[in-house]
Design a protein around this motif. Structure first.
Motif, PDB file in Angstrom:
ATOM      1  N   LYS A  99       1.055  -1.418   0.218  1.00  0.00           N
ATOM      2  CA  LYS A  99       0.070  -0.182  -0.052  1.00  0.00           C
ATOM      3  C   LYS A  99       0.883   1.210   0.042  1.00  0.00           C
ATOM      4  CE  LYS A  99      -3.636   2.383   2.424  1.00  0.00           C
ATOM      5  NZ  LYS A  99      -4.599   2.401   3.656  1.00  0.00           N
TER       6      LYS A  99
ATOM      7  N   ASN B  28       2.271   1.748  -3.329  1.00  0.00           N
ATOM      8  CA  ASN B  28       1.226   2.202  -4.329  1.00  0.00           C
ATOM      9  C   ASN B  28       0.553   3.466  -4.053  1.00  0.00           C
ATOM     10  OD1 ASN B  28       1.307  -0.011  -6.045  1.00  0.00           O
ATOM     11  ND2 ASN B  28      -0.187  -1.247  -4.687  1.00  0.00           N
ATOM     12  N   MET B  29       0.649   4.039  -2.717  1.00  0.00           N
ATOM     13  CA  MET B  29       0.052   5.160  -2.358  1.00  0.00           C
ATOM     14  C   MET B  29       0.616   6.287  -2.418  1.00  0.00           C
ATOM     15  SD  MET B  29      -3.424   4.032  -2.562  1.00  0.00           S
ATOM     16  CE  MET B  29      -4.301   5.296  -1.926  1.00  0.00           C
TER      17      MET B  29
ATOM     18  N   ASP C  43      -0.955   4.051   7.076  1.00  0.00           N
ATOM     19  CA  ASP C  43      -1.004   5.604   6.662  1.00  0.00           C
ATOM     20  C   ASP C  43      -0.210   6.352   7.213  1.00  0.00           C
ATOM     21  OD1 ASP C  43      -3.300   4.646   5.128  1.00  0.00           O
ATOM     22  OD2 ASP C  43      -4.646   4.639   6.681  1.00  0.00           O
TER      23      ASP C  43
END
Length: 167
Positions: free
Chosen positions: A30, A33-34, A156
């Motif tokens: 993630k 990719n983010m 995150d």
């Protein structure tokens, strides 16, 4: 004997609870990719793919045109031989370009992944030290993690840290 077992069990439970507060989980796929850096690498690779697709399309168009010309009944034998040789040259060129594209794109992807992982490791190390995390499990596409609670997921936060850690 039962008291010793209960004492030991309590020790394990309380030790486990205190350790669980120092454990985190990161979905590395993630982050790759983010994060803006990951997205930038993806965009560079897409541009290179587009470049090679255009080159391939151009050569395929020339080959198709030569095939049309070869179907012409008015083409002389000498002209036909010349067109066949020209078509073979273009087919070899097409093959060379496809091989070059595969090699270059593979290297670009590998280099981008390596740079990104090195960056992620540095950011995670700093984040873990600041937040007193003792252990960070890595998850994502290929990991040994079958489940991770959102309470320990720092993915995150790491993406945000990477955005703030432009070098």
């Amino acid at each position: 004997m039962g008291k010793i077992f209960l004492t030991f069990l309590n020790f394990l439970i309380f030790t486990g609870v205190s350790l669980a507060q120092n454990i985190a989980f990161l979905d590395i796929q993630k982050v790759m990719n983010m994060s803006s850096e990951g997205l930038r690498y993806k965009e560079e690779i897409k541009e290179k793919i587009k470049y090679y697709e255009e080159k391939v399309k151009e050569i395929e168009s020339k080959i198709a045109e030569l095939e049309k010309q070869l179907e012409s009944p008015v083409l002389s034998e000498e002209g036909r031989k010349k067109k066949i040789e020209e078509k073979r040259d273009l087919e070899r060129e097409l093959s060379r370009i496809e091989q070059e594209a595969n090699e270059e794109l593979s290297k670009m992807k590998s280099d981008a992944e390596q740079k990104l992982i090195e960056k992620i490791i540095g950011v995670v190390r700093n984040y873990a030290e600041r937040n007193k995390i003792d252990l960070v499990f890595v998850g994502g596409l290929y990991s040994g993690i079958l489940y991770a609670s959102e309470k320990i997921d720092i993915t995150d936060e790491i993406i945000k840290e990477m955005e703030n850690d432009k070098e």
